[in-house]
Design a protein around this motif. Sequence first.
Motif, PDB file in Angstrom:
ATOM      1  N   ASP A 183       0.840  -1.202   0.000  1.00 33.35           N
ATOM      2  CA  ASP A 183       0.000   0.000   0.000  1.00 33.35           C
ATOM      3  C   ASP A 183       0.879   1.258   0.000  1.00 33.35           C
ATOM      4  O   ASP A 183       1.186   1.828   1.040  1.00 33.35           O
ATOM      5  CB  ASP A 183      -0.909  -0.033   1.245  1.00 33.35           C
ATOM      6  N   THR A 184       1.294   1.669  -1.215  1.00 30.68           N
ATOM      7  CA  THR A 184       2.116   2.869  -1.363  1.00 30.68           C
ATOM      8  C   THR A 184       1.793   3.498  -2.710  1.00 30.68           C
ATOM      9  O   THR A 184       0.893   3.037  -3.412  1.00 30.68           O
ATOM     10  CB  THR A 184       3.613   2.529  -1.224  1.00 30.68           C
TER      11      THR A 184
ATOM     12  N   ARG B 253       8.797  11.735  -0.699  1.00 26.17           N
ATOM     13  CA  ARG B 253       9.469  11.530   0.591  1.00 26.17           C
ATOM     14  C   ARG B 253      10.919  11.079   0.461  1.00 26.17           C
ATOM     15  O   ARG B 253      11.683  11.202   1.423  1.00 26.17           O
ATOM     16  CB  ARG B 253       8.721  10.493   1.427  1.00 26.17           C
ATOM     17  N   THR B 254      11.279  10.507  -0.706  1.00 27.14           N
ATOM     18  CA  THR B 254      12.632   9.918  -0.797  1.00 27.14           C
ATOM     19  C   THR B 254      13.407  10.298  -2.063  1.00 27.14           C
ATOM     20  O   THR B 254      14.631  10.189  -2.081  1.00 27.14           O
ATOM     21  CB  THR B 254      12.563   8.368  -0.795  1.00 27.14           C
TER      22      THR B 254
ATOM     23  N   HIS C  54      26.158   8.966   1.091  1.00 31.15           N
ATOM     24  CA  HIS C  54      25.368   7.732   1.054  1.00 31.15           C
ATOM     25  C   HIS C  54      23.995   8.050   0.452  1.00 31.15           C
ATOM     26  O   HIS C  54      23.348   9.027   0.846  1.00 31.15           O
ATOM     27  CB  HIS C  54      25.228   7.168   2.461  1.00 31.15           C
TER      28      HIS C  54
ATOM     29  N   LEU D 295      17.958   0.344  13.617  1.00 25.18           N
ATOM     30  CA  LEU D 295      18.054  -0.127  12.227  1.00 25.18           C
ATOM     31  C   LEU D 295      18.741  -1.488  12.288  1.00 25.18           C
ATOM     32  O   LEU D 295      19.935  -1.565  12.572  1.00 25.18           O
ATOM     33  CB  LEU D 295      18.869   0.876  11.392  1.00 25.18           C
TER      34      LEU D 295
ATOM     35  N   VAL E  19      16.575   7.505  12.334  1.00 19.85           N
ATOM     36  CA  VAL E  19      17.685   7.281  11.401  1.00 19.85           C
ATOM     37  C   VAL E  19      17.898   8.508  10.517  1.00 19.85           C
ATOM     38  O   VAL E  19      19.035   8.913  10.266  1.00 19.85           O
ATOM     39  CB  VAL E  19      17.420   6.022  10.524  1.00 19.85           C
TER      40      VAL E  19
ATOM     41  N   VAL F 267      10.114  -0.024   0.387  1.00 20.91           N
ATOM     42  CA  VAL F 267      10.202   0.839  -0.803  1.00 20.91           C
ATOM     43  C   VAL F 267      11.556   1.554  -0.908  1.00 20.91           C
ATOM     44  O   VAL F 267      11.837   2.209  -1.912  1.00 20.91           O
ATOM     45  CB  VAL F 267       9.074   1.905  -0.803  1.00 20.91           C
TER      46      VAL F 267
HETATM   47  O1  UT7 Z   1      20.889   4.312   5.105  1.00 24.82           O
HETATM   48  C1  UT7 Z   1      20.278   4.458   6.290  1.00 24.82           C
HETATM   49  C2  UT7 Z   1      19.016   3.720   6.127  1.00 24.82           C
HETATM   50  N1  UT7 Z   1      17.784   4.414   6.103  1.00 24.82           N
HETATM   51  C3  UT7 Z   1      17.545   5.702   5.858  1.00 24.82           C
HETATM   52  O2  UT7 Z   1      18.374   6.517   5.656  1.00 24.82           O
HETATM   53  C4  UT7 Z   1      16.117   6.123   5.918  1.00 24.82           C
HETATM   54  C5  UT7 Z   1      15.928   7.272   6.865  1.00 24.82           C
HETATM   55  N2  UT7 Z   1      14.535   7.639   6.998  1.00 24.82           N
HETATM   56  C6  UT7 Z   1      13.802   8.130   5.965  1.00 24.82           C
HETATM   57  O3  UT7 Z   1      14.280   8.271   4.863  1.00 24.82           O
HETATM   58  C7  UT7 Z   1      12.388   8.583   6.254  1.00 24.82           C
HETATM   59  O4  UT7 Z   1      12.174   8.616   7.637  1.00 24.82           O
HETATM   60  C8  UT7 Z   1      11.336   7.662   5.579  1.00 24.82           C
HETATM   61  C9  UT7 Z   1      11.404   7.809   4.072  1.00 24.82           C
HETATM   62  C10 UT7 Z   1      11.563   6.226   5.991  1.00 24.82           C
HETATM   63  C11 UT7 Z   1       9.938   8.095   6.057  1.00 24.82           C
HETATM   64  O5  UT7 Z   1       9.696   9.437   5.688  1.00 24.82           O
HETATM   65  P1  UT7 Z   1       8.944  10.407   6.674  1.00 24.82           P
HETATM   66  O6  UT7 Z   1       8.741  11.676   5.963  1.00 24.82           O
HETATM   67  O7  UT7 Z   1       9.745  10.423   7.965  1.00 24.82           O
HETATM   68  O8  UT7 Z   1       7.555   9.697   6.852  1.00 24.82           O
HETATM   69  P2  UT7 Z   1       6.905   9.116   8.203  1.00 24.82           P
HETATM   70  O9  UT7 Z   1       7.647   7.882   8.637  1.00 24.82           O
HETATM   71  O10 UT7 Z   1       6.763  10.236   9.169  1.00 24.82           O
HETATM   72  O11 UT7 Z   1       5.495   8.691   7.677  1.00 24.82           O
HETATM   73  C12 UT7 Z   1       4.552   9.676   7.215  1.00 24.82           C
HETATM   74  C13 UT7 Z   1       3.310   8.934   6.764  1.00 24.82           C
HETATM   75  C14 UT7 Z   1       2.782   7.938   7.800  1.00 24.82           C
HETATM   76  O12 UT7 Z   1       1.361   8.001   7.748  1.00 24.82           O
HETATM   77  P3  UT7 Z   1       0.572   8.823   8.881  1.00 24.82           P
HETATM   78  O13 UT7 Z   1       0.925   8.160  10.189  1.00 24.82           O
HETATM   79  O14 UT7 Z   1       1.056  10.229   8.781  1.00 24.82           O
HETATM   80  O15 UT7 Z   1      -0.856   8.621   8.466  1.00 24.82           O
HETATM   81  C15 UT7 Z   1       3.231   6.603   7.266  1.00 24.82           C
HETATM   82  O16 UT7 Z   1       2.375   5.542   7.646  1.00 24.82           O
HETATM   83  O17 UT7 Z   1       3.600   8.155   5.587  1.00 24.82           O
HETATM   84  C16 UT7 Z   1       3.146   6.814   5.780  1.00 24.82           C
HETATM   85  N3  UT7 Z   1       4.021   5.936   5.025  1.00 24.82           N
HETATM   86  C17 UT7 Z   1       3.773   5.627   3.744  1.00 24.82           C
HETATM   87  N4  UT7 Z   1       2.790   5.971   2.900  1.00 24.82           N
HETATM   88  C18 UT7 Z   1       2.851   5.496   1.654  1.00 24.82           C
HETATM   89  C19 UT7 Z   1       5.172   5.339   5.420  1.00 24.82           C
HETATM   90  N5  UT7 Z   1       5.689   4.624   4.394  1.00 24.82           N
HETATM   91  C20 UT7 Z   1       4.847   4.797   3.352  1.00 24.82           C
HETATM   92  C21 UT7 Z   1       4.846   4.325   2.031  1.00 24.82           C
HETATM   93  N6  UT7 Z   1       3.829   4.705   1.203  1.00 24.82           N
HETATM   94  N7  UT7 Z   1       5.827   3.537   1.533  1.00 24.82           N
END
Ligand code: UT7
Length: 316
Positions: free
Chosen positions: A29-30, A38-39, A244, A191, A215, A157
């Motif tokens: 569901d994305t 977001r990325t 990175h 992580l 993270v 994702v």
């Molecule tokens: O190399 C090191 C490894 N990892 C990283 O560097 C990743 C570091 N973190 C990130 O890049 C970001 O935190 C993410 C991309 C993982 C998340 O972005 P965010 O802007 O922090 O989003 P969030 O976690 O605050 O989620 C916002 C909303 C949530 O919904 P609600 O609670 O606001 O209704 C999530 O459930 O987005 C939702 N969400 C998604 N929606 C659609 C989370 N993942 C998805 C998705 N598709 N794939």
Amino acid sequence: MNTYAKITGLGGHVPSRAVDNATLSQWVDTSDQWIQTRTGIRQRHFAGETELAGTLALPAAKQAMAQAGIEGADLDMIVFATTTPDRVYPATACLLQAELNAAPCAAFDVQAVCSGFLYALGIGEAMVAAGRAKTVLIVGAEVFSSTLDWKDRATCVLFGDGAGAAILQADSSPGVMAVRLYADGRYADNLTVNARIRNGELQGDPYTRMDGGTVFRFAVEKMVESAQDVIAKSGSAPDWLVLHQANSRIIEAVRKRLKMSAERCVNCVADYANTSAASIPLALCASSSRFSAGDNVLMAAAGGGFTWGAVMVEWG
Ligand code: UT7
């Protein structure tokens, strides 16, 4: 006279199967819109059933060796950074060494997740500078898809598979100018794949679990800090920034804090997503034709451990 480690060859390889965001949206569901906003990711490459980190690394290593004009017998050491090794043991470095006809050079794996390539580079540089090795193959390769939970949209994702390689050779001119590597194991749970094989069975949770927000903040803060460390240590301002490749928003935040222009900051997140230890060498492959001899290339990474660090290299 100082001995420096110079990067004399680069290679990269990704599996042929590219999966775009629209395809992923059918599995979980994305949406393309959410992932891109977001990325910055548009697609990622996923390994086939029989492709392992060592399989992906082989063409990358051969390309780097051809560019440096060396053969397996010329290698003194292979340092292989991976989070997803082919076997529990022996090291994937040993499996690659056999494919490259490089025996009996030293060969071992490094596990520092997304910082792995910079850890491998730092180890290789130290061995060259100490006179213990003249020619070192550094690899970062991952089949990170093997750790993904396709029901967890917050992680599945974000990642892709791939491999990158570099040859380090001893030289009287730079070369690697400064290396800083760090870790803080108190953040291990933020992580992780918290699993192991025990008595013939998998114990624990075999999937990547991440507290994305923690993270994100950590990655920005620590890449900036370690980048500033190597700028101070080398006494040189960077001409290029190769971070990175996890998330375009992280890259942008670091770039702005380091006051670098967008044109001098490499970003290939859109094409590969986060390939963990492979991300920096793949980014070098994608951008090195733009570098001139004498340019200062600043690399920084952060990831599971937590681990982080930065390396400054004078190119050419
Ligand atoms: O190399 C090191 C490894 N990892 C990283 O560097 C990743 C570091 N973190 C990130 O890049 C970001 O935190 C993410 C991309 C993982 C998340 O972005 P965010 O802007 O922090 O989003 P969030 O976690 O605050 O989620 C916002 C909303 C949530 O919904 P609600 O609670 O606001 O209704 C999530 O459930 O987005 C939702 N969400 C998604 N929606 C659609 C989370 N993942 C998805 C998705 N598709 N794939």
